[in-house]
Design a protein around this motif. Structure first.
Motif, PDB file in Angstrom:
ATOM      1  N   PRO A 144       0.799  -1.222   0.000  1.00  0.00           N
ATOM      2  CA  PRO A 144       0.000   0.000   0.000  1.00  0.00           C
ATOM      3  C   PRO A 144       0.836   1.279   0.000  1.00  0.00           C
ATOM      4  CG  PRO A 144      -0.895  -1.557   1.576  1.00  0.00           C
ATOM      5  CD  PRO A 144       0.415  -2.122   1.087  1.00  0.00           C
ATOM      6  N   ALA A 145       2.012   1.243   0.625  1.00  0.00           N
ATOM      7  CA  ALA A 145       2.875   2.433   0.663  1.00  0.00           C
ATOM      8  C   ALA A 145       3.344   2.808  -0.742  1.00  0.00           C
ATOM      9  CB  ALA A 145       4.078   2.178   1.576  1.00  0.00           C
ATOM     10  N   ARG A 146       3.543   1.822  -1.592  1.00  0.00           N
ATOM     11  CA  ARG A 146       3.992   2.089  -2.968  1.00  0.00           C
ATOM     12  C   ARG A 146       2.934   2.909  -3.709  1.00  0.00           C
ATOM     13  NH1 ARG A 146       8.797   1.282  -5.477  1.00  0.00           N
ATOM     14  NH2 ARG A 146       9.037  -0.767  -4.608  1.00  0.00           N
ATOM     15  N   VAL A 147       1.687   2.530  -3.552  1.00  0.00           N
ATOM     16  CA  VAL A 147       0.585   3.237  -4.217  1.00  0.00           C
ATOM     17  C   VAL A 147       0.369   4.609  -3.581  1.00  0.00           C
ATOM     18  CG1 VAL A 147      -1.862   3.139  -4.812  1.00  0.00           C
ATOM     19  CG2 VAL A 147      -0.470   1.071  -4.922  1.00  0.00           C
ATOM     20  N   SER A 148       0.402   4.675  -2.254  1.00  0.00           N
ATOM     21  CA  SER A 148       0.236   5.962  -1.564  1.00  0.00           C
ATOM     22  C   SER A 148       1.307   6.949  -1.972  1.00  0.00           C
ATOM     23  CB  SER A 148       0.281   5.763  -0.042  1.00  0.00           C
ATOM     24  OG  SER A 148      -0.808   4.999   0.386  1.00  0.00           O
ATOM     25  N   ASN A 149       2.526   6.472  -2.099  1.00  0.00           N
ATOM     26  CA  ASN A 149       3.616   7.362  -2.512  1.00  0.00           C
ATOM     27  C   ASN A 149       3.452   7.837  -3.954  1.00  0.00           C
ATOM     28  OD1 ASN A 149       4.864   7.319  -0.026  1.00  0.00           O
ATOM     29  ND2 ASN A 149       6.244   5.643  -0.571  1.00  0.00           N
ATOM     30  N   PHE A 150       2.798   7.042  -4.787  1.00  0.00           N
ATOM     31  CA  PHE A 150       2.516   7.492  -6.153  1.00  0.00           C
ATOM     32  C   PHE A 150       1.568   8.690  -6.128  1.00  0.00           C
ATOM     33  CE2 PHE A 150      -0.336   7.390  -9.864  1.00  0.00           C
ATOM     34  CZ  PHE A 150       0.589   7.684 -10.851  1.00  0.00           C
ATOM     35  N   LEU A 151       0.639   8.699  -5.192  1.00  0.00           N
ATOM     36  CA  LEU A 151      -0.346   9.775  -5.086  1.00  0.00           C
ATOM     37  C   LEU A 151       0.179  10.987  -4.313  1.00  0.00           C
ATOM     38  CD1 LEU A 151      -3.430   7.528  -4.333  1.00  0.00           C
ATOM     39  CD2 LEU A 151      -2.826   8.582  -6.525  1.00  0.00           C
ATOM     40  N   ASP A 152       1.360  10.874  -3.730  1.00  0.00           N
ATOM     41  CA  ASP A 152       1.939  11.944  -2.911  1.00  0.00           C
ATOM     42  C   ASP A 152       2.892  12.807  -3.744  1.00  0.00           C
ATOM     43  OD1 ASP A 152       2.809  13.546  -0.870  1.00  0.00           O
ATOM     44  OD2 ASP A 152       3.897  11.978   0.198  1.00  0.00           O
ATOM     45  N   PHE A 153       2.305  13.700  -4.561  1.00  0.00           N
ATOM     46  CA  PHE A 153       3.119  14.535  -5.454  1.00  0.00           C
ATOM     47  C   PHE A 153       3.988  15.529  -4.693  1.00  0.00           C
ATOM     48  CE2 PHE A 153      -0.538  13.385  -8.173  1.00  0.00           C
ATOM     49  CZ  PHE A 153       0.163  12.723  -9.161  1.00  0.00           C
ATOM     50  N   GLY A 156       5.267  15.137  -1.648  1.00  0.00           N
ATOM     51  CA  GLY A 156       6.187  14.520  -0.696  1.00  0.00           C
ATOM     52  C   GLY A 156       7.129  13.530  -1.365  1.00  0.00           C
ATOM     53  N   SER A 157       6.974  12.266  -0.989  1.00  0.00           N
ATOM     54  CA  SER A 157       7.887  11.224  -1.487  1.00  0.00           C
ATOM     55  C   SER A 157       7.278  10.519  -2.698  1.00  0.00           C
ATOM     56  CB  SER A 157       8.178  10.228  -0.372  1.00  0.00           C
ATOM     57  OG  SER A 157       6.967   9.692   0.116  1.00  0.00           O
ATOM     58  N   TRP A 158       7.105  11.270  -3.783  1.00  0.00           N
ATOM     59  CA  TRP A 158       6.464  10.726  -4.978  1.00  0.00           C
ATOM     60  C   TRP A 158       7.271   9.563  -5.544  1.00  0.00           C
ATOM     61  CZ3 TRP A 158       7.353  11.070 -10.525  1.00  0.00           C
ATOM     62  CH2 TRP A 158       6.274  10.592 -11.274  1.00  0.00           C
ATOM     63  N   ASP A 159       6.561   8.468  -5.875  1.00  0.00           N
ATOM     64  CA  ASP A 159       7.174   7.267  -6.425  1.00  0.00           C
ATOM     65  C   ASP A 159       6.490   6.941  -7.754  1.00  0.00           C
ATOM     66  OD1 ASP A 159       8.149   4.756  -7.041  1.00  0.00           O
ATOM     67  OD2 ASP A 159       7.519   3.814  -5.168  1.00  0.00           O
ATOM     68  N   PRO A 160       7.192   7.056  -8.892  1.00  0.00           N
ATOM     69  CA  PRO A 160       6.568   6.841 -10.201  1.00  0.00           C
ATOM     70  C   PRO A 160       6.400   5.373 -10.589  1.00  0.00           C
ATOM     71  CG  PRO A 160       8.870   7.364 -10.507  1.00  0.00           C
ATOM     72  CD  PRO A 160       8.589   7.476  -9.020  1.00  0.00           C
ATOM     73  N   THR A 161       6.726   4.438  -9.726  1.00  0.00           N
ATOM     74  CA  THR A 161       6.697   3.019 -10.076  1.00  0.00           C
ATOM     75  C   THR A 161       5.345   2.584 -10.624  1.00  0.00           C
ATOM     76  OG1 THR A 161       8.291   2.616  -8.323  1.00  0.00           O
ATOM     77  CG2 THR A 161       7.188   0.696  -9.230  1.00  0.00           C
TER      78      THR A 161
END
Length: 146
Positions: free
Chosen positions: A25-34, A36-41
């Motif tokens: 879930p953290a991977r998806v949440s980080n994708f939505l966190d532009f 903060g810690s944005w993750d483009p995976t």
């Protein structure tokens, strides 16, 4: 044969989610966190899935029928209506509140985490309730028309 192919598709889907770490879930949440810690995976996983699907559709629809059935079963509804918008909104709200997407939740059931069983049970109750509601609304429309 259709059940076998459905199982195979589900296993492949679950393996893809697990390999790409989309069950986290953290991977998806980080994708939505532009901010903060944005993750483009997730974007790359979705782009890869879209590429495979595009090629797959081109190849499959060259055939007169699918491999494991007599006809293709495609949606006939082309209209954006209240049930579609409401269902999409409910999906997004549920995902946001629980932090779990339904596909990864099913794949994660193997972890035997109690919160996943609660989530999947709630998801199944929601699916049954939506089905019952759809039948009742349809019956009410039929009564009004007659």
């Amino acid at each position: 044969m259709p059940v076998f192919f459905s199982l195979l598709a589900g296993v492949l889907f679950g393996a893809g989610l697990t390999i790409s770490d989309m069950v986290n879930p953290a991977r998806v949440s980080n994708f939505l966190d532009f901010a903060g810690s944005w993750d483009p995976t997730l974007m790359f996983v979705m782009a890869g899935a879209l590429a495979v699907t595009t090629v797959g559709y081109k190849l499959i629809f060259r055939r007169n029928s699918p491999v494991a059935d007599e006809t293709f079963h495609l949606p006939t509804q082309r209209q954006i209506d209240l049930p579609l918008v409401g269902g999409a909104a409910l999906f997004g709200v549920g995902w946001g509140l629980a932090g779990i997407c339904p596909g990864p939740a099913l794949a994660d059931l193997v972890t035997l985490e109690p919160k996943l069983f609660v989530f999947v049970a709630a998801m199944l109750v929601g699916m049954i309730a939506a089905s019952v509601l759809r039948v009742r609304v349809s019956a009410m429309k039929d009564l009004r028309q007659s």
